[in-house]
Design a protein around this motif. Structure first.
Motif, short mmCIF file in Angstrom:
data_model
loop_
_atom_site.label_atom_id
_atom_site.label_comp_id
_atom_site.label_asym_id
_atom_site.label_seq_id
_atom_site.Cartn_x
_atom_site.Cartn_y
_atom_site.Cartn_z
N LYS A 16 0.85 -1.18 0.00
CA LYS A 16 0.00 0.00 0.00
C LYS A 16 0.89 1.24 0.00
O LYS A 16 1.92 1.28 0.68
N PRO A 182 -15.21 3.45 2.97
CA PRO A 182 -14.62 2.16 2.62
C PRO A 182 -15.55 1.32 1.74
O PRO A 182 -15.07 0.60 0.84
N ARG A 186 -14.44 -0.13 -1.84
CA ARG A 186 -14.51 -1.57 -2.10
C ARG A 186 -15.29 -1.85 -3.40
O ARG A 186 -14.87 -2.68 -4.22
N GLU A 206 -6.43 5.38 11.42
CA GLU A 206 -7.53 4.42 11.34
C GLU A 206 -8.30 4.57 10.03
O GLU A 206 -8.65 3.57 9.39
N LYS A 209 -6.09 3.11 7.28
CA LYS A 209 -6.08 1.65 7.27
C LYS A 209 -7.38 1.09 6.71
O LYS A 209 -7.38 0.11 5.96
N SER A 210 -8.50 1.72 7.04
CA SER A 210 -9.79 1.22 6.55
C SER A 210 -9.91 1.39 5.04
O SER A 210 -10.47 0.53 4.35
N PHE A 212 -7.29 1.41 2.94
CA PHE A 212 -6.39 0.41 2.38
C PHE A 212 -7.03 -0.98 2.42
O PHE A 212 -6.96 -1.74 1.45
N ASN A 213 -7.65 -1.30 3.52
CA ASN A 213 -8.29 -2.61 3.65
C ASN A 213 -9.45 -2.78 2.67
O ASN A 213 -9.76 -3.89 2.24
N ALA A 214 -10.07 -1.65 2.30
CA ALA A 214 -11.21 -1.71 1.37
C ALA A 214 -10.76 -1.83 -0.08
O ALA A 214 -11.58 -2.15 -0.95
N GLY A 215 -9.48 -1.57 -0.35
CA GLY A 215 -8.99 -1.74 -1.71
C GLY A 215 -8.23 -0.57 -2.30
O GLY A 215 -7.75 -0.66 -3.44
N ASP A 217 -5.23 1.57 -3.30
CA ASP A 217 -3.82 1.24 -3.51
C ASP A 217 -2.91 2.38 -3.08
O ASP A 217 -1.80 2.15 -2.61
N ILE A 239 -0.08 3.12 10.84
CA ILE A 239 -0.37 2.10 9.81
C ILE A 239 0.69 1.03 9.73
O ILE A 239 0.51 0.04 9.02
#
Length: 240
Positions: A16, A182, A186, A206, A209-210, A212-215, A217, A239
């Motif tokens: 990321k 997010p 996604r 936070e 991170k959310s 990044f976790n959702a997609g 880049d 992060i």
């Protein structure tokens, strides 16, 4: 290696990426020192804005004297071009209906891009409603897409892909009260499968991170870093 190839190489490995957005008019020595201290954690530097008084090439030269991070132009108009940059986000404002930001400015810029030897990265730029009216909406004379209209946003991103654009940039604008959700990130990523940049309204690790976790880049940090360069350390620690 070309900048876009480097971006894709990192994506392929699951890395990321963090990009800092620097407004030439608000650039400070404090920002430069903060970037230098955390250089190994910063992947890209974007330079530009909706409107600027300062010569963008001088700002880029100062940055490149201090750090080796790739510097990419994020131009608000054709005056924000410089041979000092490594690449250029060739932005098409596909969420708007103003032809100047879909093709007009691009025609004017094309000869300079070729002359300067800049690497253009065709990018679909989608401006979302981030809770307040932003400079990009005013200057471009376009309306942001309501953030809850996920189907419209996904279809817009998909149209950008079909037009041959190489990246999608979801932007809620400088100083936005909140970033893209997010859930929206996604949906766009899972439908379009292009490198996805998300910027605007990111205030905490936070949130980062959310996204990044959702997609996402690449996440762009702008106003937060501009107001307090030292916050960069908190974001990076959060992060990692």
């Amino acid at each position: 290696m070309m900048i876009f190839d480097e971006i894709n190489k990192k994506i392929a490995t699951g890395k990321k990426q963090i990009a800092l957005l620097i407004d030439p008019d608000k650039f400070s020595s404090g920002q430069l020192e903060a970037v230098h201290r955390h250089e190994k954690h910063i992947d890209l530097i974007l330079v530009g804005g909706s409107f600027t008084f300062k010569h963008i090439g001088d700002v880029i030269a100062r940055i490149k004297e201090k750090v080796s991070i790739p510097v990419i132009l994020f131009p608000g108009d054709v005056t924000q071009l410089s041979a000092n940059a490594d690449a250029l986000l060739m932005l098409s404002l596909i969420s708007g209906r103003n032809p100047e930001y879909l093709i007009g400015n691009h025609v004017l810029a094309a000869p300079r891009i070729m002359e300067y030897g800049l690497e253009p990265i065709p990018t679909g730029y989608i401006v979302l409603n981030g809770g307040k009216k932003t400079a990009v909406s005013y200057i471009s004379n376009t309306n942001p897409v309501p953030s809850e209209q996920h189907d419209i946003i996904v279809a817009t991103a998909l149209a950008g892909k079909y037009l041959g654009l190489k990246m999608i940039y979801l932007e809620t604008g400088s100083g936005a009260t909140h970033p893209a959700s997010p859930e929206l990130v996604r949906k766009v990523k899972s439908t379009v499968h292009l490198p996805l940049i998300v910027g605007g309204g990111i205030k905490t690790a936070e949130q980062l991170k959310s996204l990044f976790n959702a997609g996402a880049d690449i996440a762009v940090i702008g106003t937060l870093f501009e107001n307090n360069p030292e916050v960069l350390q908190d974001i990076i620690e959060g992060i990692h």
